[in-house]
Motif scaffolding. Sequence first.
Motif, PDB file in Angstrom:
ATOM      1  N   VAL A 210      -3.011 -12.082  -0.845  1.00 25.56           N
ATOM      2  CA  VAL A 210      -3.990 -13.167  -0.895  1.00 25.56           C
ATOM      3  C   VAL A 210      -5.408 -12.628  -1.056  1.00 25.56           C
ATOM      4  CG1 VAL A 210      -2.680 -14.936   0.315  1.00 25.56           C
ATOM      5  CG2 VAL A 210      -4.047 -13.347   1.634  1.00 25.56           C
ATOM      6  N   ALA A 211      -5.697 -11.483  -0.462  1.00 26.68           N
ATOM      7  CA  ALA A 211      -7.021 -10.882  -0.605  1.00 26.68           C
ATOM      8  C   ALA A 211      -6.962  -9.433  -0.147  1.00 26.68           C
ATOM      9  CB  ALA A 211      -8.043 -11.638   0.253  1.00 26.68           C
ATOM     10  N   GLY A 212      -7.989  -8.679  -0.475  1.00 27.38           N
ATOM     11  CA  GLY A 212      -8.020  -7.269  -0.087  1.00 27.38           C
ATOM     12  C   GLY A 212      -7.086  -6.458  -0.955  1.00 27.38           C
ATOM     13  N   GLU A 213      -6.933  -5.173  -0.619  1.00 24.45           N
ATOM     14  CA  GLU A 213      -6.023  -4.376  -1.431  1.00 24.45           C
ATOM     15  C   GLU A 213      -4.943  -3.727  -0.590  1.00 24.45           C
ATOM     16  OE1 GLU A 213      -9.118  -0.799  -2.151  1.00 24.45           O
ATOM     17  OE2 GLU A 213      -9.455  -2.694  -3.197  1.00 24.45           O
ATOM     18  N   SER A 214      -3.937  -3.170  -1.288  1.00 22.53           N
ATOM     19  CA  SER A 214      -2.791  -2.595  -0.606  1.00 22.53           C
ATOM     20  C   SER A 214      -3.217  -1.492   0.359  1.00 22.53           C
ATOM     21  CB  SER A 214      -1.812  -2.030  -1.627  1.00 22.53           C
ATOM     22  OG  SER A 214      -0.776  -1.350  -0.963  1.00 22.53           O
ATOM     23  N   LYS A 215      -2.604  -1.493   1.535  1.00 22.74           N
ATOM     24  CA  LYS A 215      -2.896  -0.456   2.518  1.00 22.74           C
ATOM     25  C   LYS A 215      -1.865   0.651   2.406  1.00 22.74           C
ATOM     26  CE  LYS A 215      -6.117  -3.220   3.985  1.00 22.74           C
ATOM     27  NZ  LYS A 215      -6.120  -4.235   2.953  1.00 22.74           N
ATOM     28  N   TYR A 216      -1.077   0.599   1.339  1.00 26.95           N
ATOM     29  CA  TYR A 216      -0.066   1.608   1.116  1.00 26.95           C
ATOM     30  C   TYR A 216      -0.310   2.377  -0.166  1.00 26.95           C
ATOM     31  CZ  TYR A 216       3.216   1.057   4.917  1.00 26.95           C
ATOM     32  OH  TYR A 216       3.806   1.083   6.139  1.00 26.95           O
ATOM     33  N   PRO A 217      -1.263   3.294  -0.167  1.00 27.06           N
ATOM     34  CA  PRO A 217      -1.445   4.116  -1.348  1.00 27.06           C
ATOM     35  C   PRO A 217      -0.234   5.041  -1.499  1.00 27.06           C
ATOM     36  CG  PRO A 217      -2.791   4.937   0.457  1.00 27.06           C
ATOM     37  CD  PRO A 217      -2.134   3.675   0.931  1.00 27.06           C
ATOM     38  N   LEU A 218      -0.132   5.684  -2.656  1.00 24.57           N
ATOM     39  CA  LEU A 218       1.041   6.513  -2.956  1.00 24.57           C
ATOM     40  C   LEU A 218       1.345   7.500  -1.830  1.00 24.57           C
ATOM     41  CD1 LEU A 218       3.188   7.214  -5.028  1.00 24.57           C
ATOM     42  CD2 LEU A 218       1.623   8.888  -5.993  1.00 24.57           C
TER      43      LEU A 218
END
Length: 316
Positions: A210-218
């Motif tokens: 819904v907003a912000g970005e993924s907190k799971y980078p590679l």
Amino acid sequence: MAEKPVLFIVIPCYNEQEALPITAGRLTALTDDMIAREIIDPASRIVLVNDGSRDDTWKVIADLHAADPRFEGVKLAHNVGHMNALWAGMTLSAERCDCVITIDADLQDDVNAMYGFLEEYQKGADVVYGVRSSRRTDTVFKRTTAQGFYKLMGKLGVNMVYNHADYRLLSRRALQALLSFGEVNMFLRGMVPMLGFNTAKVYYERGERVAGESKYPLKKMIAFAMEGITSLSNKPIRYVLLLGALCALLGLVMAVYVIVSLARGKTVAGWASLMMSIWLLGGLQLMALGLIGEYVGKIYMETKRRPKFILEEHLK
Ligand code: UDP
Ligand code: MG
């Protein structure tokens, strides 16, 4: 089963200041409707676990709590990761609810599936898995890596529900059983299927954040996958043992070749003994490592202090 269960919705939040207000709004509307339709008890709660966020997530949570007691705030002293944050929220809810639903703060998982979860719960399911019917909104990269991961885990003997993340309902007794697992290295998706009990699946379409970005980078994704493999499976160790045995076997074949070459006088001095030692010793060493690994693996599983059984019913 309670007429109207007290439902606790547990949400791990890490730097979710953008998503939380939207998420909270949707969940308020959803629980309002569920309470009005007598699907859940008015004592139901939404537990927001702040996993050591570095933005204003905690402030948002505190404001939500002040405005509506339905929102509970849990502030962890530092960032412990998605799984541990979920564990914290579930631990703090276990005593007060009939069932708990865990969902991510970004609402990529369709909240309306919760109606289905509760229906299955009423029908007697203790574990209801939310399963993505498609991954259209994921990037191709995320989709292929995720699916490869599920396949790999299956090969390693870990029982996981395909395309199910951590969106699920647990009845109180299933939750208590899960919380009795003593392991520190944990991977919930692999642990929940170990519980047994009646299970059900509810399918839904996974949306965008819904907003912000993924907190799971590679980097975190790889760490997550490694955690899944090493906390649930001892098989990689067995492969070392197998590889060692294979090398030793090859060493025997080499031995024959070396002896034949030696007999035909086609060798330089020292070649025969060197070749033999490399293959045979290498193989034996790997085998020994694998064997030690088997025991280390046993010790590892032993230290997890998992319950030996989980009681479902006792007629006496
Ligand atoms: N999360 C957390 N701690 C972390 C990383 C993530 O509690 O260290 C939470 C995050 O706030 C979200 C959920 O875990 O609610 C899943 O993260 P995200 O949606 O970023 O992952 P993705 O959907 O991209 O795999
Ligand atoms: Mg997400």
